[in-house]
Design a protein around this motif. Structure first.
Motif, short mmCIF file in Angstrom:
data_model
loop_
_atom_site.label_atom_id
_atom_site.label_comp_id
_atom_site.label_asym_id
_atom_site.label_seq_id
_atom_site.Cartn_x
_atom_site.Cartn_y
_atom_site.Cartn_z
N LYS A 19 -2.94 38.41 30.97
CA LYS A 19 -3.87 37.70 31.69
C LYS A 19 -3.06 37.84 33.62
O LYS A 19 -4.11 37.44 33.93
CB LYS A 19 -4.63 36.38 31.37
N GLY A 20 -2.02 38.28 33.86
CA GLY A 20 -1.38 38.16 34.52
C GLY A 20 -1.99 36.41 35.29
O GLY A 20 -1.34 36.70 36.49
N LEU A 21 -1.78 35.78 34.68
CA LEU A 21 -0.87 34.21 35.19
C LEU A 21 -0.12 33.90 35.39
O LEU A 21 0.97 34.31 34.46
CB LEU A 21 -2.35 33.27 34.19
N THR A 22 0.33 33.02 36.67
CA THR A 22 1.46 32.18 36.53
C THR A 22 1.20 30.60 35.68
O THR A 22 0.20 29.96 35.82
CB THR A 22 2.11 32.11 37.91
N PHE A 23 2.72 30.10 36.04
CA PHE A 23 2.63 28.88 35.35
C PHE A 23 1.64 27.98 36.67
O PHE A 23 0.72 26.73 36.72
CB PHE A 23 4.24 27.48 35.21
N ALA A 24 1.94 28.26 37.64
CA ALA A 24 1.35 27.74 39.07
C ALA A 24 -0.43 28.48 39.08
O ALA A 24 -1.18 27.34 40.22
CB ALA A 24 1.73 28.41 40.41
N ASP A 25 -0.26 29.35 39.06
CA ASP A 25 -2.00 29.57 38.38
C ASP A 25 -2.38 28.33 37.50
O ASP A 25 -3.58 28.30 37.94
CB ASP A 25 -2.24 31.35 38.00
N LEU A 26 -1.69 28.20 36.77
CA LEU A 26 -2.29 27.07 35.48
C LEU A 26 -2.77 26.02 36.55
O LEU A 26 -3.12 25.06 35.79
CB LEU A 26 -1.67 27.61 34.29
N GLN A 28 -3.56 25.00 38.70
CA GLN A 28 -4.29 25.37 40.09
C GLN A 28 -5.86 25.07 39.10
O GLN A 28 -6.64 24.08 39.18
CB GLN A 28 -4.50 25.91 40.94
N LYS A 29 -5.64 25.68 37.81
CA LYS A 29 -7.16 25.65 36.60
C LYS A 29 -7.15 24.47 36.18
O LYS A 29 -7.98 24.05 35.60
CB LYS A 29 -6.96 27.27 36.59
N ILE A 30 -5.91 24.24 35.86
CA ILE A 30 -6.26 22.69 34.69
C ILE A 30 -5.90 21.59 35.55
O ILE A 30 -6.47 20.61 34.78
CB ILE A 30 -5.26 22.59 33.97
N GLY A 31 -5.34 21.41 36.49
CA GLY A 31 -5.05 20.61 37.46
C GLY A 31 -3.98 19.61 37.02
O GLY A 31 -4.11 18.21 37.00
#
Length: 148
Positions: A19-26, A28-31
């Motif tokens: 998905k091309g995601l970083t843990f920082a992206d996650l 933001q999405k998960i809180g």
């Protein structure tokens, strides 16, 4: 001796990469904090059913994976000295600075420990003209030893 990566961790990391995601992206999405999310991936923390559903939905993984993320994990790297250079440096830091840190904590707080349960950990990047620096901030509740 290398550390065995659980199959679920490999599956989670592959889906995250796909998905091309970083843990920082996650984060933001998960809180939830990126380090905590990584700990869930590596089975060092457990997620609530809602958190596990968010993680697997974002990554396109099934409910069986979500269920595994809610199970209480077996924590720790095991009894071996870590061989990964970055992880070993933290081991080395504790070998060199563990007693000094313990002494300073006791001077400031008294006889007790820093909780690893009521705990947060942040990793920041500090730009420096002599070379970027890694800043690790650990914050744990002080737990005094009880007298009885």
């Amino acid at each position: 001796m290398s550390i065995a990566i659980p199959e679920i961790t490999e599956k989670l990391l592959a889906a995250k990469a796909e998905k091309g995601l970083t843990f920082a992206d996650l984060e933001q999405k998960i809180g939830r904090d990126e380090v905590w999310i990584a700990a869930v991936f590596y089975r060092q923390a457990s997620a609530s059913p809602e958190e596990a559903s968010k993680i697997t939905e974002i990554l396109g993984l099934d409910a069986a994976v979500a269920k595994q993320l809610t199970e209480c994990p077996l924590k720790g790297l095991g009894p071996v000295v870590p061989t990964d250079p970055l992880i070993y440096r933290f081991y080395e830091i504790m070998q060199v600075y563990g007693m000094p840190i313990k002494t300073v904590i006791h001077e400031k707080f008294g006889d007790g420990i820093m909780s690893a349960i009521d705990f947060t950990l942040d990793v920041e990047k500090e730009e420096d003209p002599k070379g970027d620096r890694v800043k690790v901030i650990m914050s744990g509740k002080f737990l005094p030893y009880k007298k009885w």
